[in-house]
Design a protein around this motif. Structure first.
Motif, PDB file in Angstrom:
ATOM      1  N   VAL A 246      19.658  20.858   5.139  1.00 38.94           N
ATOM      2  CA  VAL A 246      19.191  22.174   5.568  1.00 38.94           C
ATOM      3  C   VAL A 246      18.875  22.072   7.058  1.00 38.94           C
ATOM      4  CG1 VAL A 246      17.518  24.017   5.211  1.00 38.94           C
ATOM      5  CG2 VAL A 246      18.198  22.574   3.281  1.00 38.94           C
ATOM      6  N   GLY A 247      19.811  22.529   7.890  1.00 37.04           N
ATOM      7  CA  GLY A 247      19.611  22.422   9.331  1.00 37.04           C
ATOM      8  C   GLY A 247      19.522  20.967   9.748  1.00 37.04           C
ATOM      9  N   LYS A 248      18.409  20.597  10.378  1.00 38.92           N
ATOM     10  CA  LYS A 248      18.200  19.217  10.819  1.00 38.92           C
ATOM     11  C   LYS A 248      17.505  18.356   9.760  1.00 38.92           C
ATOM     12  CE  LYS A 248      17.878  20.330  15.759  1.00 38.92           C
ATOM     13  NZ  LYS A 248      17.049  20.221  17.000  1.00 38.92           N
ATOM     14  N   TRP A 249      17.357  18.894   8.559  1.00 39.42           N
ATOM     15  CA  TRP A 249      16.626  18.206   7.508  1.00 39.42           C
ATOM     16  C   TRP A 249      17.565  17.783   6.374  1.00 39.42           C
ATOM     17  CZ3 TRP A 249      11.305  17.419   7.878  1.00 39.42           C
ATOM     18  CH2 TRP A 249      10.663  18.123   8.904  1.00 39.42           C
ATOM     19  N   ASN A 250      17.281  16.624   5.793  1.00 40.90           N
ATOM     20  CA  ASN A 250      17.904  16.189   4.547  1.00 40.90           C
ATOM     21  C   ASN A 250      16.819  16.047   3.481  1.00 40.90           C
ATOM     22  OD1 ASN A 250      20.506  16.029   5.478  1.00 40.90           O
ATOM     23  ND2 ASN A 250      20.510  13.812   5.761  1.00 40.90           N
ATOM     24  N   LEU A 251      17.013  16.692   2.358  1.00 39.96           N
ATOM     25  CA  LEU A 251      16.151  16.497   1.194  1.00 39.96           C
ATOM     26  C   LEU A 251      16.893  15.572   0.241  1.00 39.96           C
ATOM     27  CD1 LEU A 251      15.005  20.205   0.666  1.00 39.96           C
ATOM     28  CD2 LEU A 251      13.961  18.421   2.100  1.00 39.96           C
ATOM     29  N   CYS A 252      16.269  14.440  -0.098  1.00 40.94           N
ATOM     30  CA  CYS A 252      16.986  13.367  -0.786  1.00 40.94           C
ATOM     31  C   CYS A 252      16.273  12.958  -2.074  1.00 40.94           C
ATOM     32  CB  CYS A 252      17.094  12.127   0.103  1.00 40.94           C
ATOM     33  SG  CYS A 252      17.501  12.441   1.828  1.00 40.94           S
ATOM     34  N   THR A 253      17.058  12.522  -3.055  1.00 44.55           N
ATOM     35  CA  THR A 253      16.493  11.923  -4.257  1.00 44.55           C
ATOM     36  C   THR A 253      17.518  10.953  -4.846  1.00 44.55           C
ATOM     37  OG1 THR A 253      15.449  12.366  -6.406  1.00 44.55           O
ATOM     38  CG2 THR A 253      17.331  13.738  -5.809  1.00 44.55           C
ATOM     39  N   LYS A 254      17.032   9.926  -5.523  1.00 39.98           N
ATOM     40  CA  LYS A 254      17.909   8.963  -6.191  1.00 39.98           C
ATOM     41  C   LYS A 254      17.188   8.371  -7.387  1.00 39.98           C
ATOM     42  CE  LYS A 254      18.952   4.811  -4.469  1.00 39.98           C
ATOM     43  NZ  LYS A 254      19.628   3.759  -3.653  1.00 39.98           N
ATOM     44  N   PHE A 255      17.899   8.312  -8.521  1.00 38.80           N
ATOM     45  CA  PHE A 255      17.382   7.708  -9.734  1.00 38.80           C
ATOM     46  C   PHE A 255      18.450   6.802 -10.335  1.00 38.80           C
ATOM     47  CE2 PHE A 255      14.750  11.416  -9.201  1.00 38.80           C
ATOM     48  CZ  PHE A 255      13.493  10.985  -9.619  1.00 38.80           C
ATOM     49  N   GLY A 256      18.008   5.730 -10.954  1.00 34.98           N
ATOM     50  CA  GLY A 256      18.937   4.821 -11.609  1.00 34.98           C
ATOM     51  C   GLY A 256      18.338   4.226 -12.864  1.00 34.98           C
ATOM     52  N   TYR A 257      19.226   3.921 -13.810  1.00 30.91           N
ATOM     53  CA  TYR A 257      18.812   3.226 -15.030  1.00 30.91           C
ATOM     54  C   TYR A 257      19.810   2.113 -15.302  1.00 30.91           C
ATOM     55  CZ  TYR A 257      17.350   2.242 -19.806  1.00 30.91           C
ATOM     56  OH  TYR A 257      16.897   1.613 -20.941  1.00 30.91           O
ATOM     57  N   GLU A 258      19.282   0.905 -15.548  1.00 26.92           N
ATOM     58  CA  GLU A 258      20.120  -0.269 -15.798  1.00 26.92           C
ATOM     59  C   GLU A 258      19.612  -0.961 -17.058  1.00 26.92           C
ATOM     60  OE1 GLU A 258      21.258  -2.281 -12.012  1.00 26.92           O
ATOM     61  OE2 GLU A 258      19.515  -1.234 -11.212  1.00 26.92           O
ATOM     62  N   LEU A 276      21.044  -9.136 -14.179  1.00 21.07           N
ATOM     63  CA  LEU A 276      20.132  -8.364 -15.031  1.00 21.07           C
ATOM     64  C   LEU A 276      20.150  -9.036 -16.405  1.00 21.07           C
ATOM     65  CD1 LEU A 276      18.343  -5.766 -15.040  1.00 21.07           C
ATOM     66  CD2 LEU A 276      20.267  -4.628 -16.163  1.00 21.07           C
ATOM     67  N   PRO A 277      19.244  -9.979 -16.664  1.00 19.65           N
ATOM     68  CA  PRO A 277      19.308 -10.787 -17.885  1.00 19.65           C
ATOM     69  C   PRO A 277      19.206  -9.952 -19.154  1.00 19.65           C
ATOM     70  CG  PRO A 277      17.828 -11.778 -16.267  1.00 19.65           C
ATOM     71  CD  PRO A 277      18.164 -10.409 -15.760  1.00 19.65           C
ATOM     72  N   ALA A 278      19.756 -10.488 -20.218  1.00 19.63           N
ATOM     73  CA  ALA A 278      19.749  -9.820 -21.515  1.00 19.63           C
ATOM     74  C   ALA A 278      18.323  -9.505 -21.951  1.00 19.63           C
ATOM     75  CB  ALA A 278      20.434 -10.694 -22.561  1.00 19.63           C
ATOM     76  N   GLY A 279      18.159  -8.335 -22.565  1.00 20.51           N
ATOM     77  CA  GLY A 279      16.854  -7.918 -23.050  1.00 20.51           C
ATOM     78  C   GLY A 279      16.009  -7.215 -22.019  1.00 20.51           C
ATOM     79  N   ASN A 280      16.614  -6.857 -20.877  1.00 14.79           N
ATOM     80  CA  ASN A 280      15.865  -6.180 -19.821  1.00 14.79           C
ATOM     81  C   ASN A 280      16.461  -4.815 -19.522  1.00 14.79           C
ATOM     82  OD1 ASN A 280      13.750  -8.065 -18.291  1.00 14.79           O
ATOM     83  ND2 ASN A 280      15.449  -9.344 -18.968  1.00 14.79           N
ATOM     84  N   ASP A 281      15.600  -3.897 -19.143  1.00 11.77           N
ATOM     85  CA  ASP A 281      16.073  -2.633 -18.582  1.00 11.77           C
ATOM     86  C   ASP A 281      15.258  -2.323 -17.334  1.00 11.77           C
ATOM     87  OD1 ASP A 281      13.652  -1.841 -19.561  1.00 11.77           O
ATOM     88  OD2 ASP A 281      14.443  -0.320 -20.917  1.00 11.77           O
ATOM     89  N   TYR A 282      15.832  -1.459 -16.494  1.00 13.84           N
ATOM     90  CA  TYR A 282      15.245  -1.202 -15.188  1.00 13.84           C
ATOM     91  C   TYR A 282      15.445   0.270 -14.863  1.00 13.84           C
ATOM     92  CZ  TYR A 282      14.362  -2.016 -10.158  1.00 13.84           C
ATOM     93  OH  TYR A 282      13.867  -1.996  -8.880  1.00 13.84           O
ATOM     94  N   LEU A 283      14.359   0.994 -14.759  1.00 13.61           N
ATOM     95  CA  LEU A 283      14.381   2.411 -14.406  1.00 13.61           C
ATOM     96  C   LEU A 283      13.699   2.564 -13.048  1.00 13.61           C
ATOM     97  CD1 LEU A 283      14.843   5.432 -15.123  1.00 13.61           C
ATOM     98  CD2 LEU A 283      12.585   5.377 -16.221  1.00 13.61           C
ATOM     99  N   TYR A 284      14.381   3.201 -12.121  1.00 13.69           N
ATOM    100  CA  TYR A 284      13.794   3.368 -10.788  1.00 13.69           C
ATOM    101  C   TYR A 284      14.189   4.727 -10.232  1.00 13.69           C
ATOM    102  CZ  TYR A 284      18.401   2.344  -8.739  1.00 13.69           C
ATOM    103  OH  TYR A 284      19.731   2.376  -8.386  1.00 13.69           O
ATOM    104  N   GLY A 285      13.419   5.183  -9.261  1.00 13.90           N
ATOM    105  CA  GLY A 285      13.748   6.456  -8.655  1.00 13.90           C
ATOM    106  C   GLY A 285      12.737   6.865  -7.609  1.00 13.90           C
ATOM    107  N   GLY A 286      13.102   7.920  -6.903  1.00 11.87           N
ATOM    108  CA  GLY A 286      12.209   8.413  -5.868  1.00 11.87           C
ATOM    109  C   GLY A 286      12.806   9.620  -5.166  1.00 11.87           C
ATOM    110  N   ALA A 287      12.120  10.080  -4.156  1.00 11.00           N
ATOM    111  CA  ALA A 287      12.557  11.246  -3.391  1.00 11.00           C
ATOM    112  C   ALA A 287      12.014  11.121  -1.976  1.00 11.00           C
ATOM    113  CB  ALA A 287      12.062  12.538  -4.041  1.00 11.00           C
ATOM    114  N   GLY A 288      12.672  11.825  -1.060  1.00 16.74           N
ATOM    115  CA  GLY A 288      12.217  11.743   0.323  1.00 16.74           C
ATOM    116  C   GLY A 288      12.815  12.830   1.181  1.00 16.74           C
ATOM    117  N   VAL A 289      12.474  12.772   2.440  1.00 17.16           N
ATOM    118  CA  VAL A 289      12.953  13.752   3.408  1.00 17.16           C
ATOM    119  C   VAL A 289      13.336  13.009   4.681  1.00 17.16           C
ATOM    120  CG1 VAL A 289      10.609  14.186   4.255  1.00 17.16           C
ATOM    121  CG2 VAL A 289      12.404  15.899   4.624  1.00 17.16           C
ATOM    122  N   GLU A 290      14.431  13.447   5.306  1.00 17.73           N
ATOM    123  CA  GLU A 290      14.872  12.920   6.588  1.00 17.73           C
ATOM    124  C   GLU A 290      14.921  14.072   7.596  1.00 17.73           C
ATOM    125  OE1 GLU A 290      17.962   9.384   5.256  1.00 17.73           O
ATOM    126  OE2 GLU A 290      18.705  11.454   5.376  1.00 17.73           O
TER     127      GLU A 290
END
Length: 329
Positions: A246-258, A276-290
């Motif tokens: 949006v103009g000079k701004w970036n609105l950002c987000t990213k999520f992942g599941y492994e 990523l060893p067996a028996g593990n899961d990994y959920l991550y995410g976030g949001a930001g602005v540039e």
């Protein structure tokens, strides 16, 4: 740091001489990122300033058919066992014909997906798979066929990204960087890789970028399958990132599941997947602005929040990225 600065100084002195000998240095530039990092762990607050990156870029050509590129991290430690540990790019590319090119030297390991493909200075947080690889860049050789503009099919032989760089374990990569239609870009790969125990794995990586006007969406899908693993699609990664400009701004987000199912254990009791060893899961995410005050990528301010279910740390970064050219043709 002094040897690095001396190298830069000598290069700048030699640049006019190189040009006189018909070697064209097209660009010498620097980019850097610094952050004020804040986090809370179990309700306890901590913060500090940190320098994330300081990169030197050199691009040019020896002849019309031979081009080169260097990217050196000036703030990264050089390992005695791996003197090029702080060097991301150090490659020479031969454009043999309009459709065939060959690259030799230190270059990106051709793993599909836009999280890995992005320049590290533009990534604020990674998932477990990307973050735990031994290396993103390695000395190797690549042959690329370009059947049509914007469509590249590459075959690469290089050290394995899941084995220490000084070990004789390798990766054999088939890679397609192209597009389907006008809005769907791709970075897909099949990677046949050896781990540090010299076991073989198959990676199927589908990186997809959808450019929808001011909205850009990345979707990465990865399946990791070892020989002997009971079933496919039991060791996998899914990542979604969106940037709305949006103009000079970036609105950002990213999520992942492994996730890697507990059943993916070899008969010797060791996980087939060591990243990523067996028996593990990994959920991550976030949001930001540039924010880009100059209306271009020479100066960028950012504020980003992210966390994951493994470390359970709330991270909040405020930082600045800036770029400048020392020399440009």
């Amino acid at each position: 740091m002094r040897p690095k600065l001396l190298t830069v100084f000598l290069f700048l002195l030699a640049a006019p001489l190189l040009r006189a000998q018909q070697t064209h240095v097209d660009e010498v530039s620097v980019d850097t990122r610094a952050t004020f990092h804040q986090q809370t762990t179990d309700g306890v607050y901590d913060s500090h300033f940190q320098g994330d990156y300081l990169n030197l870029h050199i691009k040019g050509q020896l002849t019309d058919a031979l081009t080169f590129r260097v990217r050196q991290r000036l703030n990264k430690k050089i390992d005695e066992k791996n003197p090029f540990n702080a060097t991301d790019f150090l490659w020479l590319k031969w454009q043999a014909t309009p459709k065939w090119s060959f690259t030799a030297g230190k270059q990106p390991i051709l793993i599909g997906g836009y999280e890995i493909d992005s320049a590290p200075i533009d990534v604020y947080y990674y998932g477990a798979f990307s973050n735990r690889l031994y290396q993103y860049y390695a000395f190797g050789a690549t042959a690329t066929f370009t059947p049509a503009p914007g469509q590249n099919i590459s075959v690469e032989f290089c050290p394995s990204p899941i084995s220490p760089g000084t070990q004789d374990a390798y990766s054999y990569n088939l890679y397609w960087n192209g597009h389907i239609g006008k809005v769907w870009k791709t970075t897909w790969s099949y990677n046949y890789v050896e781990d540090e125990l010299h076991r073989k794995m198959n990676w199927f990586v589908l990186g997809n970028k959808f450019e929808l006007g001011d909205l850009v969406v990345d979707v990465d899908l990865i399946d990791r399958a070892a020989f002997g693993q009971p079933r496919f699609f039991t060791d996998w990664t899914a990542i979604c990132k969106a940037i709305w400009t949006v103009g000079k701004w970036n609105l950002c987000t990213k999520f992942g599941y492994e996730r890697n199912d507990a059943e993916n254990i070899a008969p010797d009791g060791i996980s087939y997947d060591l990243v990523l060893p067996a028996g593990n899961d990994y959920l991550y995410g976030g949001a930001g602005v540039e924010f880009f005050p100059l209306g271009n990528d020479l100066l960028r301010l950012h504020a980003v929040y992210f966390r994951d279910n493994h470390d359970r740390v709330n991270n909040f970064d405020v930082g600045i990225t800036w770029r400048f050219n020392i020399f440009k043709r």
